[in-house]
Design a protein around this motif. Structure first.
Motif, PDB file in Angstrom:
ATOM      1  N   TYR A   1       0.855  -1.188   0.000  1.00 35.69           N
ATOM      2  CA  TYR A   1       0.000   0.000   0.000  1.00 35.69           C
ATOM      3  C   TYR A   1       0.888   1.234   0.000  1.00 35.69           C
ATOM      4  CZ  TYR A   1       1.273  -0.616   4.901  1.00 35.69           C
ATOM      5  OH  TYR A   1       1.980  -0.816   6.054  1.00 35.69           O
ATOM      6  N   ILE A   2       0.294   2.375  -0.314  1.00 34.99           N
ATOM      7  CA  ILE A   2       0.977   3.664  -0.249  1.00 34.99           C
ATOM      8  C   ILE A   2       0.140   4.592   0.623  1.00 34.99           C
ATOM      9  CG2 ILE A   2       1.793   5.679  -1.541  1.00 34.99           C
ATOM     10  CD1 ILE A   2       2.156   3.824  -3.954  1.00 34.99           C
ATOM     11  N   ILE A   3       0.758   5.153   1.637  1.00 35.56           N
ATOM     12  CA  ILE A   3       0.065   6.051   2.563  1.00 35.56           C
ATOM     13  C   ILE A   3       0.300   7.496   2.139  1.00 35.56           C
ATOM     14  CG2 ILE A   3      -0.023   6.875   4.942  1.00 35.56           C
ATOM     15  CD1 ILE A   3       0.779   4.060   5.824  1.00 35.56           C
ATOM     16  N   SER A   4      -0.774   8.245   1.993  1.00 33.44           N
ATOM     17  CA  SER A   4      -0.650   9.653   1.616  1.00 33.44           C
ATOM     18  C   SER A   4      -0.662  10.582   2.820  1.00 33.44           C
ATOM     19  CB  SER A   4      -1.781  10.047   0.654  1.00 33.44           C
ATOM     20  OG  SER A   4      -3.041   9.928   1.289  1.00 33.44           O
ATOM     21  N   GLN A   5      -1.303  10.169   3.903  1.00 36.12           N
ATOM     22  CA  GLN A   5      -1.367  11.037   5.085  1.00 36.12           C
ATOM     23  C   GLN A   5      -1.698  10.223   6.327  1.00 36.12           C
ATOM     24  OE1 GLN A   5      -4.303  14.146   4.836  1.00 36.12           O
ATOM     25  NE2 GLN A   5      -3.575  15.217   6.661  1.00 36.12           N
ATOM     26  N   ILE A   6      -1.115  10.628   7.447  1.00 31.71           N
ATOM     27  CA  ILE A   6      -1.421  10.009   8.735  1.00 31.71           C
ATOM     28  C   ILE A   6      -1.645  11.123   9.747  1.00 31.71           C
ATOM     29  CG2 ILE A   6      -0.584   8.537  10.608  1.00 31.71           C
ATOM     30  CD1 ILE A   6       1.055   7.006   8.622  1.00 31.71           C
ATOM     31  N   ILE A   7      -2.704  11.001  10.535  1.00 31.51           N
ATOM     32  CA  ILE A   7      -2.981  11.991  11.575  1.00 31.51           C
ATOM     33  C   ILE A   7      -3.082  11.301  12.924  1.00 31.51           C
ATOM     34  CG2 ILE A   7      -4.151  13.629  10.050  1.00 31.51           C
ATOM     35  CD1 ILE A   7      -6.832  12.527  11.168  1.00 31.51           C
TER      36      ILE A   7
END
Length: 319
Positions: free
Chosen positions: A298-304
């Motif tokens: 997978y590719i993560i674009s944003q984490i909060i």
């Protein structure tokens, strides 16, 4: 105090995010369990990510993970496991069909020393007879592959940190979480639960997507379909041997075997068996090709974390 991370894969679940977070917050707080909610947005097309951001502003225990596109439920589960920081990690559906109250029972079993607590369905809920039979066939194959009874198995489970680390250490890209979590072993027990009715939204699984999901995971975890090829070849050989004996008997007794019909039947039988076998072998070759490319799951674009963007400091899937 021990922390429980709850991984919640979400795809087009904008109607359930707030309700799910609220229910889990209430249940885990009342049970005095320190918690972390890891919501993974699997490239949703609706406002799921906006709802996760909104929930994060209300609860600092929420960790939101946003994919660059839809990578599938398995990828979302493994992303959640990779980002979770708890001493124990639970995985459950975001639609509350897995009863949240059962998490408390699982947590107490973990405190007693169990390292993998499997959620087992008491019933399969409202499913058609065909769906139940197909599911039974699928889990029968997976049970033989894992040497663990997976009938009525689910993704709803709680695992100790070392079990999670063992799963994350596996290098393959095509992985079936439901079977892998059983395959790793460790001290295991189970709890039974009733599948709840979905409160909002609709199921993302069509009949065709379930068939694809089942076949992909069978190929990813076991070589049983290749054994079907061998068995099919043996059956064709026995049938051809019987036909040869029949033809010789007819010849020596002075009776002619019907030519065109017999030849066509034999050609169609052998031809279809060959094409089916090549299809199964080709599917395995395609999966080998995907593994060799070593692309990330997978590719993560944003984490909060809560309301803070922590993308630069988060753990990502290895290439």
């Amino acid at each position: 105090m021990s922390v429980l991370s709850v991984v919640l894969p979400a795809y087009n679940e904008e109607l359930m995010i707030q309700k799910t977070c609220s229910v889990l917050r209430q249940i885990l707080t009342e049970a005095e369990i320190e918690y972390e909610l890891v919501l993974v947005d699997d490239g949703s097309r609706d406002r799921t990510w906006n709802e996760i951001e909104k929930a994060g502003k209300e609860d600092t225990h929420i960790l939101g993970v946003h994919f660059s596109r839809n990578f599938g439920k398995e990828a979302a589960v493994f992303a959640g496991l990779a980002q979770a920081s708890g001493d124990a990690v639970a995985v459950m559906d975001c639609d509350l069909q897995h009863p949240p109250q059962t998490l408390v029972e699982m947590y107490h079993l973990w405190k007693q020393g169990y390292e993998v607590i499997e959620g087992v369905k008491s019933t399969r809920g409202k499913e058609s007879l065909i769906h139940k039979k197909c599911a039974g066939f699928f889990y029968g194959i997976m049970s033989k592959a894992t040497k663990v009874n997976m009938q009525n198995a689910s993704d709803f489970k709680l695992m100790d940190r070392k079990a999670v680390n063992s799963i994350l250490s596996m290098p393959e890209r095509n992985m079936f979480f439901r079977a892998t979590s059983s395959w790793v072993g460790y001290k295991t027990t189970s709890v039974r639960f009733e599948v709840q009715e979905r409160e909002a939204g609709e199921s993302k699984w069509s009949a065709w997507s379930l068939v694809k999901y089942a076949f992909t995971n069978i190929v990813a975890f076991t070589t049983v379909p290749l054994q079907f090829v061998t068995v099919g070849g043996g059956i064709c050989f026995l049938l051809s041997l019987a036909l040869i004996i029949y033809s010789l008997i007819q010849y020596f007794t002075g009776h002619a075997v019907e030519g065109y019909t017999t030849i066509m039947m034999v050609l169609l039988l052998i031809g279809s068996a060959i094409m089916l076998s090549l299809g199964i072998i080709g599917y395995y070759i395609a999966k080998i090709y995907e593994e060799i490319k070593r692309r990330p799951r997978y590719i993560i674009s944003q984490i909060i974390r809560g309301s803070q963007d922590v993308s630069e400091h988060a753990r990502h899937d290895s290439v």
